[in-house]
Design a protein around this motif. Structure first.
Motif, mmCIF file in Angstrom:
data_model
loop_
_atom_site.group_PDB
_atom_site.id
_atom_site.type_symbol
_atom_site.label_atom_id
_atom_site.label_comp_id
_atom_site.label_asym_id
_atom_site.label_seq_id
_atom_site.Cartn_x
_atom_site.Cartn_y
_atom_site.Cartn_z
ATOM 1 N N TYR A 170 0.857 -1.182 0.000
ATOM 2 C CA TYR A 170 0.000 0.000 0.000
ATOM 3 C C TYR A 170 0.895 1.234 0.000
ATOM 4 N N HIS A 171 0.369 2.330 -0.493
ATOM 5 C CA HIS A 171 1.156 3.564 -0.524
ATOM 6 C C HIS A 171 1.388 4.117 0.883
ATOM 7 N N PRO A 172 2.588 4.614 1.147
ATOM 8 C CA PRO A 172 2.812 5.314 2.423
ATOM 9 C C PRO A 172 2.083 6.666 2.397
ATOM 10 N N THR A 173 1.855 7.225 3.547
ATOM 11 C CA THR A 173 1.114 8.492 3.635
ATOM 12 C C THR A 173 1.830 9.615 2.870
ATOM 13 N N TYR A 176 0.591 10.846 -0.568
ATOM 14 C CA TYR A 176 -0.680 11.571 -0.692
ATOM 15 C C TYR A 176 -0.455 13.065 -0.465
ATOM 16 N N ASP A 177 -1.257 13.872 -1.150
ATOM 17 C CA ASP A 177 -1.116 15.321 -0.987
ATOM 18 C C ASP A 177 -1.984 15.822 0.172
ATOM 19 N N LYS A 183 -0.671 11.364 -5.031
ATOM 20 C CA LYS A 183 0.006 12.265 -5.959
ATOM 21 C C LYS A 183 0.092 11.633 -7.344
ATOM 22 N N THR A 184 -0.028 12.456 -8.370
ATOM 23 C CA THR A 184 -0.134 11.934 -9.734
ATOM 24 C C THR A 184 1.047 11.030 -10.105
ATOM 25 N N GLU A 185 2.226 11.335 -9.603
ATOM 26 C CA GLU A 185 3.385 10.516 -9.993
ATOM 27 C C GLU A 185 3.321 9.074 -9.455
#
Lengths: 187, 187
Positions: A170-173, A176-177, A183-185
């Motif tokens: 999962y993505h780390p915090t 996120y913006d 974030k788009t990248e």
């Protein structure tokens, strides 16, 4: 009993009381015991029958009470990769009543990974700081005794080498913006 | 107490006991009362705070016990559009701790419709035969008192015209093949 001392008796706001209990070390002894076990562990297995496409109520109550504000999040503790249980892994091991095919992306019950287990893996375990690993799913053990025995054997082998079980990524915090958007990248 | 008479005392298989209770009309009175309320209703609202990305444990316990085998499914009763509560609508009304943006497809908490509420809408309500309608979601009412009051007003208006709330469209069981897969023509 949940709290040995209440912060306010005018209304009950659960997270407020949890935060107060965390600051004043006044969680009830049964909750404190469970929290201490989690802090001690580095790999936790959640074994349960999938019931109504989630955890059984008694295990949900365990999450609601043990994963307290001020313990796994809140009061200066972060969420997800910054949650209070970070540095620990967790694995779901569950048994189903419907067959594997019903839980595929076009299956009648919905994708087991993306739909059914997401609120548990991401919403409960990862939110609290755990790094969830791939689940061990035993499909319809009540309907096929031979398969049930094979699963037990497979599960034993899995656990003998548990540190090799891949994590769910999962993505780390930080990905996120400020509007909680990925974030788009990283999309 | 769940059952006033057990089918077998050698082991507990919950669905087996539920089916037995349904056949012999021996559900405990509190469960029977809840089941009768559901049979009487044609529109049911489930109001709860979203807790750990699901229903609070006490409501999960209600589903686990009241949505019994032999009442909403099993014992000759079907599932989903053929479930025991077919012909009735249900609406989730829930309050969140995270803002709306966090629950979008690229949001940090996961898409509220596709990920978080799916096991409730599809797995609990639709499985039991309910036709779920679009949920009423109150975002972070504890953090903004003015917004909370606006939500109450909006909710009141919504309920005054509740029969106009659109249903969530799920496939009927006839759209799936014998392997529980959505037939290609419906994808």
């Amino acid at each position: 009993m949940i709290f040995s001392r209440r912060r306010t008796r005018i209304f009950l706001k659960y997270q407020l009381e949890q935060g107060h209990a965390a600051r004043t070390n006044t969680f009830s002894p049964d909750i404190r015991d469970e929290q201490e076990k989690l802090l001690w562990a580095d790999f936790v297995i959640f074994q349960f029958p999938l019931r109504w496409y989630s955890v059984p109520a008694i295990l949900k109550g365990w999450f609601d009470r043990v994963f307290a504000s001020g313990f796994v999040y809140g009061q200066g503790i972060g969420r997800y990769d910054k949650g209070g249980l970070k540095g620990r892994k967790a694995m779901v091991s569950t048994t189903t009543g419907s067959p594997r095919e019903a839980f595929t992306p076009y299956g009648m019950d919905g994708d087991i990974h993306e739909k059914i287990l997401y609120p548990i893996h991401h919403g409960m375990l990862y939110f609290a700081g755990f790094e969830p690993v791939e689940p061990f799913i035993t499909w319809t053990p009540a309907r096929d005794e031979e398969a049930r025995i094979r699963y037990l054997d497979e599960y034993k082998k899995q656990l003998q080498n548990f540190s090799a079980i891949p994590s769910i990524l999962y993505h780390p915090t930080s990905h996120y913006d400020e509007h909680h958007q990925l974030k788009t990248e990283y999309r």
